[in-house]
Every structure is written in C-alpha cells, then in structure tokens.
Write a protein that holds these residues in place. Structure first.
Motif, PDB file in Angstrom:
ATOM      1  N   PRO A 155      34.364  54.964  -5.772  1.00  0.00           N
ATOM      2  CA  PRO A 155      34.310  56.426  -5.885  1.00  0.00           C
ATOM      3  C   PRO A 155      34.750  57.095  -4.591  1.00  0.00           C
ATOM      4  N   THR A 156      35.545  58.137  -4.718  1.00  0.00           N
ATOM      5  CA  THR A 156      36.032  58.882  -3.562  1.00  0.00           C
ATOM      6  C   THR A 156      35.138  60.088  -3.324  1.00  0.00           C
ATOM      7  N   LEU A 157      34.650  60.225  -2.094  1.00  0.00           N
ATOM      8  CA  LEU A 157      33.832  61.387  -1.751  1.00  0.00           C
ATOM      9  C   LEU A 157      34.680  62.651  -1.798  1.00  0.00           C
ATOM     10  N   GLN A 158      34.144  63.670  -2.444  1.00  0.00           N
ATOM     11  CA  GLN A 158      34.803  64.964  -2.523  1.00  0.00           C
ATOM     12  C   GLN A 158      33.944  65.990  -1.792  1.00  0.00           C
ATOM     13  N   SER A 159      34.576  67.028  -1.330  1.00  0.00           N
ATOM     14  CA  SER A 159      33.836  68.108  -0.678  1.00  0.00           C
ATOM     15  C   SER A 159      34.373  69.441  -1.160  1.00  0.00           C
ATOM     16  N   ALA A 160      33.478  70.402  -1.274  1.00  0.00           N
ATOM     17  CA  ALA A 160      33.864  71.745  -1.695  1.00  0.00           C
ATOM     18  C   ALA A 160      33.027  72.750  -0.920  1.00  0.00           C
ATOM     19  N   THR A 161      33.632  73.885  -0.632  1.00  0.00           N
ATOM     20  CA  THR A 161      32.950  74.971   0.069  1.00  0.00           C
ATOM     21  C   THR A 161      32.974  76.215  -0.801  1.00  0.00           C
ATOM     22  N   ILE A 162      31.806  76.763  -1.036  1.00  0.00           N
ATOM     23  CA  ILE A 162      31.672  78.015  -1.785  1.00  0.00           C
ATOM     24  C   ILE A 162      31.327  79.107  -0.782  1.00  0.00           C
ATOM     25  N   GLU A 163      32.051  80.225  -0.843  1.00  0.00           N
ATOM     26  CA  GLU A 163      31.869  81.284   0.141  1.00  0.00           C
ATOM     27  C   GLU A 163      31.507  82.601  -0.544  1.00  0.00           C
TER      28      GLU A 163
END
Length: 510
Positions: A155-163
């Motif tokens: 599994p590939t780590l994903q990242s997301a930013t909510i602003e």
C-alpha cells in the motif's frame, strides 16, 4: 462525528471518481445505476482523453476529466487521471456502491484540482459547508489502487490537506462555530475503506464559544440519531491537534479571543463519532508566559486543561458544556502581583460562568462572573478578599500619594447589561486597625499662600495634618452605585478621634 464526516467525505468523493469500472469508456461514465452524461469528449494527444461537462445524476458534476493511458490500460491501469472543477453533494452520494463485482484499477498519478464537496447533511438547519479540495494547491496522489488487492502490492501512503473548512450555526448562517484552517490526513486507500487512518493533524482550529456552538452540536446529534448505527470505529494511529484557539461569540459574532492555546495528542485513537473525541483525548493548554506591555500586564507560566462535553459525558448522559481550567504562577498588573492563580470557566447553551482564586497581599482573593446568552446580555461579577494587607495594593497603584496599612476584608459586586452598568456596591472592612497616610497632601500644605496670617495658615495645616496621617483601630469604607448616582462613605475610629467622610456624585445638571 464532524471529523468522521470529513474523512468519509474525502474518501467518498475520491471513491466516486476512482472506483469506476475502468475499461470501456461508457462503463466509466456510469456509477451506482444513476444517470450520467457528458457534453463532449476528445483526444488531447497520444493516449490522452479529455471528457468535459460530466453530470452524474444530481450528486456530482465535473467540468473536465483527463485520462492518460499506457499499454497496460486493458489490464486496469491508468498512467494519469486529472479531475478539474468537480462539485459533489454529500447527501446524494452516501453509501456509494458500484453494481457488480469490483474491477481492479491502478492509477500512477491522480490529481484533484479546484473541486468542492458540499457537506449538506450534517444536521437539520445547519448551513451547507463547502469542503475545498485542491483549491490553492492540487491534491496529488500516487500509485492509487482500488478493487481487489494483490498480496504482492505494498500500500502506498497518501496525504491530503483540507484548508479553510468553517462550520456555521443552524440559527445564523453568518455565525461561525468551528473553523479548521488546515487538516492534514495520511492514509492508504485500502485502510481508509476499512476505517483506518495513519495520521490526522488539525492545525490552528478555532472553537467559538457561544449558544450557536451548542445549537450546532444539537443538530449534529439529531442527524446522528436519524442514521443507522455504525459499529465500525475509525482507528487513527496518530491524532494531533496543534495551536487551537478559543473565542467567545456573542450574538453570532466573535467578540473576545481568549489569550490561551490548546493542544492534544493521542496514539491509536478509536472513535465511532466526533462526540467520543472528548472522552478519548486529553486537551491541554501548554505552558506559556503572556505579556501585554500596553496594559502593564503579564502572566507567568499560564497552563491548564480543556474539557469538552458535547453530546454525552463519560457515563453516557447528555451533557453540553466546554470547561477551560487555567492555572498561573503569578499575574502582575503594574506592580501588583497575585500568585497561585486558578480559573475555571464553564460555557454552556445558557451562558458563561467563571470562578477564580489567588493569593494576594498575604491573604486570599476569590471572584466569579456570570454572563447569560440573552439579547440584552445580562452579566454580573463579584470578588472578595480575606485578611489581605492593603499596603500591597496602595504601594503598587498609588505610590507616594495614598497609603493604607491594614489587614482588610473586602467585597465588590457589579451587575450590568452589555456595556451598561446597572448597579454595584462594595465594602472594605478594617477589623485590626491600621494607618491612613496621604503624602500627596504635603504638596497642598506647601502651596498655602505665604500672605495668609498665622491663624489661617495654622488652621489649614492642622486640617491637612488630620487627614494626611491618621492611626485607627477599626473602620469601614462603603460604596454604592445606583445609576446615575453614587455614594462613598469612609468611617474610621481610633485614639486620634473619628474620621467620617461622605462623597456623593451626581450626573451633570442634577
């Protein structure tokens, strides 16, 4: 529940974009048996297809989607998928499921740009909240895989930013109750579907303390009771909240940012909804020193805790309050210093209530206040001291002009509505005797005209001397203010005689 909705919303939006049957184009444009249409499609280069004007029932519309293929396309592989200007409504896309058996889909690069998910089902009356995705900076995910996973795939780590996520009151669409400038989420797609999150970091949130906050929580709870119970909790490996702020909100508008910050950190946190966060996580107010040079005010080693009861308490009973508890080694105003300060404030749907105590001048200082969330904002405040050395106050606030040496007990009470003082009273009692000195009267004696005769000069000096320095065995000062007039009386008794002074103040023209 709020954070749960955020995570479900992010996962739902991307799931709808990506968990689509991947081989024939017409299958790509149908999800969950809902009618889907598009305005045009064209090849934008070798192996690149652009689809515009996608309409997926009433739940989703997308300005444009760009797909870039590679030779492995027929085996469920996309080199790149770009999504531009997507708008989705959470209430219309809950429980998204594609019909039939899921087909594996792997995307090397996924970009989401200038898209919005509208959180329109948080609770009855709560204004629709836009969740911006890839607004200022596109969200980029790599090695995205959906469908049956191969055991050989890591599994590939994903990242997301909510602003800039802001929730508003159900009673006033312009009254903020919660603000999240930045939320960072780290996850894998497979784990997100299984309600597992690697990391959730909330930075600089603001909680607006007022009746609108509790109205919002009530609607969230009502929404929760209307849904089917979900027994699967979210597992968050690393939860952190940094640099949170509290602000008092009156009549729907922030009026007083509190000079404290709060934080939280928890490993292996399990939550079934937002209301459990308060029971599972300790919110702390980190130690700090605060200085206000313009007011000659400083606080040393301010620290504390923040307790939330928004929904239910640890026994499962309904509870609605926020309780900041503060401690400080000392607080100094000018040269007046109080030590071992503690403050406990309770905010609920009816108002704000506070208690404070400290050590001052060798005695104790206690106080409190109440403010009700009513249109006229009635409030009251009081303070009392016991066995305090009054010289500590006069030396700090009136050095060289007015000095009072005595152990005193005092009480002050004020009632008001908004900015209008409706009344007040105070008493200072001297049970152990003391001495009153007014050195500033020496200057008045020095200004006695030299051309006065000796009788007149002597009488003036005697009168000033009686007031300038006086030893007493007991006494009391009383003040009453009943707008628009007030009165102050000073009564002292001692071996040097009596001192009775009454001052009345009246509004101009009375």
């Amino acid at each position: 529940m709020i954070r749960r909705h955020l995570l479900i919303s992010l996962g739902t939006l991307l799931f709808l974009f990506l968990a689509l049957p991947s081989i024939p184009l017409h299958l790509l444009l149908f999800v969950a048996n809902l009618p889907t249409s598009f305005s045009s499609a064209s090849w934008s280069g070798i192996g690149a297809l652009e689809i515009r004007g996608i309409q997926h029932g009433s739940a989703l519309r997308i300005k444009a989607v760009t797909l870039r293929f590679d030779p492995d396309f027929l085996r469920g592989h996309l080199a790149e998928l770009r999504i531009y200007g997507a708008e989705g409504w959470l209430s219309r896309m809950e429980n998204p499921q594609s019909s039939g058996k899921s087909i594996p889909l792997h995307i090397d690069h996924l970009l989401v740009c200038d898209s919005t998910l509208f959180l329109d089902n948080l609770g009855p009356g709560i204004p629709t909240t836009p969740l911006h995705l890839g607004d200022t900076t596109p969200l980029l995910f790599t090695n995205v895989h959906f469908g049956p996973s191969s055991k050989t795939n890591t599994p590939t780590l994903q990242s997301a930013t909510i602003e800039r996520l802001i929730f508003y009151s159900p009673s006033d669409a312009l009254a903020p109750v919660l603000a999240f400038p930045k939320i960072d989420v780290v996850f894998t797609w497979d784990e997100l579907i299984q309600h597992r999150i690697r990391s959730l970091i909330i930075t600089h949130p603001t909680i607006y303390l007022g009746d609108d906050l509790f109205a919002f929580v009530d609607r969230i709870q009502q929404r929760k009771s209307d849904l089917q119970p979900n027994s699967a909790p979210y597992e968050i490996n690393d939860f952190r909240l940094n640099d949170g702020q509290l602000s008092v909100s009156i009549n729907g508008q922030p009026v007083l940012p509190l000079p404290v910050r709060f934080a939280a950190e928890q490993k292996n946190l399990e939550l079934t909804d937002f209301t459990q966060l308060q029971l599972s996580t300790r919110f702390t107010i980190p130690s700090s020193d605060i200085n206000y040079p313009a007011y000659d005010l400083s606080v040393t080693n301010l620290r504390g805790n923040l307790f939330f009861s928004l929904g239910q308490d640890s026994t499962g009973q309904r509870a609605k309050n926020v309780v900041p508890t503060l401690f400080a080694d000392q607080i100094t105003y000018r040269k007046l210093t109080a030590q071992n300060l503690s403050i406990a404030v309770t905010v609920d749907s009816n108002g704000i209530y506070g208690r404070a105590n400290a050590l001052l001048g060798g005695g104790s200082l206690d106080g409190g206040f109440n403010l009700e969330f009513r249109p006229d904002l009635p409030w009251s405040a009081w303070s009392s001291t016991s066995n305090m050395e009054s010289r500590v106050i006069t030396d700090a606030l009136t050095p060289g002009t007015f000095q009072l040496r005595s152990k005193v007990d005092a009480l002050v009470n004020v009632n008001a509505q908004g900015k209008n003082i409706r009344g007040g009273y105070g008493t200072i009692s001297f049970h152990h005797g003391g001495r009153l000195e007014i050195p500033a009267l020496q200057a008045a004696e020095d200004r006695i005209p030299s051309d006065w005769n000796w009788i007149k000069k002597g009488s003036a000096r005697a009168a000033l001397g009686v007031i300038r320095s006086y030893g007493f065995s007991e006494g009391e000062i009383r003040a009453i203010y009943n707008p628009p007039a007030g009165r102050l009386t000073l009564n002292l008794r001692g071996p040097e005689g009596k001192r009775d002074i009454t001052l009345n103040w009246l509004p101009p023209g009375s």
